[in-house]
Motif scaffolding. Structure first.
Motif, mmCIF file in Angstrom:
data_model
loop_
_atom_site.group_PDB
_atom_site.id
_atom_site.type_symbol
_atom_site.label_atom_id
_atom_site.label_comp_id
_atom_site.label_asym_id
_atom_site.label_seq_id
_atom_site.Cartn_x
_atom_site.Cartn_y
_atom_site.Cartn_z
ATOM 1 N N ALA A 130 9.883 5.606 -8.382
ATOM 2 C CA ALA A 130 10.623 4.463 -8.917
ATOM 3 C C ALA A 130 12.131 4.669 -8.739
ATOM 4 O O ALA A 130 12.867 3.705 -8.508
ATOM 5 C CB ALA A 130 10.282 4.261 -10.392
ATOM 6 N N MET A 131 12.585 5.915 -8.832
ATOM 7 C CA MET A 131 14.002 6.185 -8.619
ATOM 8 C C MET A 131 14.426 5.805 -7.196
ATOM 9 O O MET A 131 15.482 5.182 -6.994
ATOM 10 C CB MET A 131 14.279 7.664 -8.868
ATOM 11 N N VAL A 132 13.625 6.159 -6.213
ATOM 12 C CA VAL A 132 13.952 5.834 -4.824
ATOM 13 C C VAL A 132 13.960 4.315 -4.626
ATOM 14 O O VAL A 132 14.875 3.758 -3.993
ATOM 15 C CB VAL A 132 12.945 6.509 -3.879
ATOM 16 N N LEU A 133 12.950 3.638 -5.173
ATOM 17 C CA LEU A 133 12.898 2.190 -5.021
ATOM 18 C C LEU A 133 14.102 1.512 -5.682
ATOM 19 O O LEU A 133 14.697 0.584 -5.124
ATOM 20 C CB LEU A 133 11.592 1.662 -5.618
ATOM 21 N N ALA A 134 14.480 1.998 -6.869
ATOM 22 C CA ALA A 134 15.629 1.411 -7.563
ATOM 23 C C ALA A 134 16.919 1.636 -6.775
ATOM 24 O O ALA A 134 17.774 0.735 -6.696
ATOM 25 C CB ALA A 134 15.749 2.002 -8.964
ATOM 26 N N ALA A 135 17.088 2.817 -6.189
ATOM 27 C CA ALA A 135 18.290 3.093 -5.413
ATOM 28 C C ALA A 135 18.390 2.169 -4.206
ATOM 29 O O ALA A 135 19.471 1.642 -3.892
ATOM 30 C CB ALA A 135 18.304 4.556 -4.971
ATOM 31 N N TRP A 136 17.272 1.944 -3.518
ATOM 32 C CA TRP A 136 17.319 1.060 -2.342
ATOM 33 C C TRP A 136 17.505 -0.405 -2.736
ATOM 34 O O TRP A 136 18.202 -1.153 -2.037
ATOM 35 C CB TRP A 136 16.044 1.238 -1.519
ATOM 36 N N TRP A 137 16.889 -0.837 -3.844
ATOM 37 C CA TRP A 137 17.126 -2.201 -4.312
ATOM 38 C C TRP A 137 18.601 -2.400 -4.655
ATOM 39 O O TRP A 137 19.185 -3.443 -4.362
ATOM 40 C CB TRP A 137 16.264 -2.500 -5.548
ATOM 41 N N PHE A 138 19.206 -1.400 -5.292
ATOM 42 C CA PHE A 138 20.623 -1.490 -5.643
ATOM 43 C C PHE A 138 21.489 -1.521 -4.381
ATOM 44 O O PHE A 138 22.443 -2.300 -4.284
ATOM 45 C CB PHE A 138 21.003 -0.298 -6.526
ATOM 46 N N ALA A 139 21.149 -0.684 -3.406
ATOM 47 C CA ALA A 139 21.964 -0.586 -2.190
ATOM 48 C C ALA A 139 21.854 -1.820 -1.305
ATOM 49 O O ALA A 139 22.769 -2.092 -0.519
ATOM 50 C CB ALA A 139 21.548 0.659 -1.396
ATOM 51 N N LEU A 140 20.779 -2.580 -1.428
ATOM 52 C CA LEU A 140 20.572 -3.745 -0.579
ATOM 53 C C LEU A 140 20.655 -5.057 -1.359
ATOM 54 O O LEU A 140 20.144 -6.079 -0.906
ATOM 55 C CB LEU A 140 19.219 -3.656 0.130
#
Length: 868
Positions: free
Chosen positions: A137-147
């Motif tokens: 979930a941390m990885v998914l949240a980071a990519w959602w934030f970055a995009l």
């Protein structure tokens, strides 16, 4: 079951390192996108002031201006202090001393130094997601934030949006930890971060009632069913939270103090309304120093109560709409995000978490509700950006769910990446497919949702690629000067302040071939009411790359007389055929399209004196000189129109590239163009030109020589004289020209305008009355209309005072024939039927002029005109 401890440790290491690497890749992707876009746009509206305030504070320590404007003290220091320190160490202190002059070079550096705030917000979002759900979930949240297009748009700006996002994300993370574990250290940390958030943006005060509500719900969910005790405990706790938050704010701002009032002594606000004792107490209260951020917060509260112009679906209001932010969320957030959010709501109870996951959607919903109810200044979606990390953390739980949930989450992320790629590097003007993209979004939202003044650099680049756009009139919304970014043309900068439109023209009347308008003025809340109404329904020639500035062709604007003026001014000979110069003989010279210099006969340029009258539609208008071009005697007669003395007469600013017949002519430019029109403080141009007016003079003789073959066609081609919207309103006043030989050998003089030949100049329909007819000249008959009744001025008479051409035979018998039926040496082109004008009341100034020999007034001829 593991038998060898080393493979188990290697697997655990890979399990820890893999998510961290993916997290770093997401952060690097977002940073790369922002670095690529931070130098593409000019300064937004708020950035100009923040840049100047930071530079002044760095040099003198003065920071009162930003507080009086209603902004806090810390966010711009967090963003720009690294840049200011580096510039001083590298010897670029002059940029700090004069930030306005070096704005174009200073702004990208300041934006670059502020990217660490975006990176901190991403790290806090990823940490919250990991603690709540897990590493995937941390990885998914980071990519959602970055995009996220909206976070990318504001992440590379030196505004208060990303500092408040980062500080409120940390604040929410600590308070969620307190609700889950009851740790008082988390409660204290949340209050301290609240003081930092308040010093970044005063919107942070909204979290106090939201946190109080979440605390009550958490205690109720924990099994406490005593409402009175819950309310008392929460009220006491939030009072302490507010106290710690205020102390933290004072400590963060360095104890900066400022009185509420800017003046001392008399205060008209309350003087004379209360007793002497109350007045002294109030005076001492508002003149006493308070923490500076508190003074700014009071100022912002007053501004919120007063309201401000807001725009939604083409409607303007001063108090905003309760559903404004709902509409903004619907059209500014990618549709895939809403699909994933709906899937997350569907499996709300099926995702394992560390507890209190419901706090995230509840806090976001409460924030949107308070913003919709309390805010009267609907300026953009940026006011809702603090809830973006909460929403991202909540939907990241899908990465820890079932296989279909994980696939849906990563598929939605891929679709959002495509949306960002379609708009990059102009994420600030992003609108989803539901709104129709940035072009369709212009009709829905404005201001910081689309056009925040960031399009100047793109407009300057467009002018470099297409030089014809350098001659335009720009109406720009922003707080900077367009010339700082190399924008050419006449520019009007409109600010979001009272009286900002006072220096604009009274009506939209550009004097250039092109008109450029910012979206926040044309379809937004900051333009004068009805000022750009003529542009409704008109398709622009093009947009800037971010679609914030639309460019229109002035001649295509309906109901705008200045469209004719702009076209005439755009077709000046010196700009198309060459630059005028001075010959050795003292006469003017010009350069033809082939680069050769030829003398210009100034005497064939009919000039008109400007004369204004106060009566409606009875004033004279100034006309541009009629350029001529000399052609070779042995050339093909189809390449041009032969004049009386063998010259070729060109329409004003006729382009050799666009007209092949004139391109084959050895043409020269006209005399030096008239000086630019004077403008008063409102921007009114003093030079107005009527294209069809001097059209009737320049091409009347041409129509007589060659009928309507080329003269009238060139007239209609280049000047649009066939259009009914180009009337000839007033007669011309011509300067007498010397004797000229006609092809038939007769000597003529310049008489009244519209005289097509050496015979008696015919009445071009200038007199009023139902029986008066227009001239037979095709250019006048088709492209003009009779003007109001006016006595022909004395300047139209010849040297002898005659109102007709002297020294030539009168062509009474050829009134109704064309030039092809005329006898040799005659060029009468009159097709209409002339009526007798009324007699003048003064015999010395008869309508028929005076006799060329005796000087006596002429009488009206007794012979009647033949019928058709």
């Amino acid at each position: 079951m593991w038998t060898d401890p080393q493979p188990k440790e290697r697997h655990a290491a890979r399990h820890r390192v893999g998510p961290i690497v993916a997290l770093l890749l997401g952060a690097a992707t977002g940073l790369g996108l922002m670095v690529d876009s931070l130098g593409r746009s000019s300064a937004t509206y708020d950035e100009v002031m923040y840049l100047e305030v930071a530079a002044r504070w760095w040099r003198t320590g003065e920071q009162e201006r930003i507080t009086r404007a209603g902004s806090p003290l810390t966010f711009w220091k967090l963003q720009q202090v690294p840049m200011l320190w580096v510039l001083d160490r590298l010897g670029y202190g002059a940029w700090i001393d004069d930030p306005a002059s070096h704005e174009a070079a200073l702004l990208p550096i300041a934006r670059l130094s502020a990217l660490w705030v975006w990176l901190a917000a991403l790290a806090l979002t990823a940490a919250w997601s990991r603690r709540l759900y897990g590493p995937r979930a941390m990885v998914l949240a980071a990519w959602w934030f970055a995009l996220s297009p909206n976070l990318l748009a504001h992440g590379c700006l030196i505004t208060m949006e990303l500092p408040i996002v980062a500080s409120m994300t940390g604040m929410g993370l600590c308070f969620w930890s307190f609700l889950r574990t009851g740790d008082r250290r988390a409660f204290l940390a949340s209050a301290i971060l609240g003081g930092l958030a308040f010093s970044c943006k005063f919107t942070a005060v909204v979290v106090l009632p939201i946190f109080g509500l979440l605390w009550c719900l958490s205690r109720w969910a924990a099994g406490d069913r005593r409402p009175d005790r819950i309310v008392a405990t929460v009220a006491l706790g939030m009072t302490g939270f507010l106290a710690v938050m205020a102390l933290a704010n004072v400590a963060i701002t360095g104890g900066a103090l400022l009185p509420i009032s800017q003046q001392t002594g008399a205060h008209p606000t309350f003087d004379g309304k209360f007793g002497p004792a109350v007045q002294r107490w109030l005076r001492s209260l508002i003149e006493a120093p308070f923490p500076q951020d508190w003074v700014g917060f009071l100022r912002q509260t007053i501004l919120q109560r007063s309201g401000a112009p807001s725009y939604l679906f083409g409607e303007l209001r001063e108090t905003g709409w309760s559903y404004y932010y709902l509409v903004a969320l619907a059209v500014k957030v990618p549709l895939t995000f809403w699909l994933v959010l709906a899937a997350r709501a569907a499996v709300a109870g099926g995702i394992p978490s560390a507890g209190r996951a419901w706090v995230l959607p509840a806090a976001a919903a409460a924030f949107v509700t308070l913003a919709s109810v309390a805010s009267t200044r609907n300026f953009g979606l940026r006011y809702l950006l603090p809830i973006a990390p909460m929403a991202i953390v909540w939907i990241s739980g899908l990465a820890e769910g079932k296989r279909w949930a994980r696939r849906l989450a990563w598929g939605g992320l891929a679709a959002q990446a495509i949306a960002v790629a379609s708009i990059h590097p102009y994420e600030l003007s992003y609108f989803n497919v539901l709104a129709g993209g940035p072009i369709g979004g212009r009709r829905i939202l404005s201001d910081s949702n689309l056009d925040w003044g960031q399009g100047l650099k793109l407009l300057a680049g467009l002018q470099r690629r297409r030089p014809e756009f350098r001659n335009l009139t720009l109406f720009y919304f922003g707080d900077t000067e367009p010339a700082r970014y190399g924008v050419a043309g006449r520019c009007y900068a409109v600010r979001a302040t009272p009286g900002a439109t006072a220096r604009l023209p009274r009506q939209l009347a550009p004097e250039t071939p092109y008109l450029a308008v910012s979206a926040s003025l044309q379809q937004g809340p900051w333009g004068p009411a009805g000022f750009f109404r003529a542009l409704d329904g008109l398709d622009p020639v093009c947009f800037t790359e971010d679609t914030t500035i639309a460019i229109y062709r002035t001649a295509e604007i309906p109901g705008l007389r200045s469209g004719e003026d702009a076209l005439a001014r755009a077709q000046r000979p010196e700009n198309v055929l060459g630059k005028p110069g001075t010959s050795s003989a003292g006469g003017s010279t010009g350069q033809s399209s082939s680069g050769k210099s030829c003398p210009i006969d100034r005497e064939v340029f009919h000039r008109r004196e400007r004369r204004e009258r106060r009566e409606k539609d009875r004033g004279f208008r100034e006309f541009a000189p009629i350029p001529t071009a000399r052609r070779d005697r042995g050339g093909d007669h189809r390449t041009g129109v032969r004049g009386w003395d063998g010259t070729t007469v060109l329409p004003p600013r006729a382009s050799a590239r666009s007209h092949p017949r004139i391109a084959r002519t050895r043409a020269v430019g006209g005399p030096p163009a008239p000086s630019e029109p004077r403008s008063d403080e409102r921007g009114h141009g003093g030079d107005h030109r009527d294209v069809s007016g001097f059209l009737s003079v320049s091409l009347c003789g041409l129509c007589g020589l060659r009928g309507e073959s080329l003269g009238a066609r060139a007239c209609r081609t280049f000047l649009g004289a066939e259009k009914p919207g180009l009337p000839v309103r007033q007669p011309l006043r011509l300067r007498p020209s010397p004797r000229t030989r006609t092809p038939g050998g007769a000597t003529i003089r310049a008489g009244r305008p519209g005289a097509p030949c050496g015979g008696e100049p015919l009445n071009p329909g200038r007199w009023s009355g139902p029986r008066r007819r227009q001239s037979g000249c095709p250019a006048i008959r088709r492209g003009s209309s009779p003007a109001p009744s006016a006595r022909p001025p004395m300047g139209e008479r010849g040297r002898s005072g005659s109102a007709r051409s002297s020294g030539s035979a009168r062509c009474r018998r050829h009134r109704l024939v064309t030039s092809r039926k005329s006898p040799p040496g005659h060029s009468c082109s009159t097709l209409g039927r002339r009526r007798h004008p009324p007699r003048s009341s003064s015999p010395s100034r008869s309508r028929w002029g005076s006799h060329p020999r005796t000087g006596r007034p002429r009488r009206r001829p007794r012979r009647r005109w033949p019928a058709r």
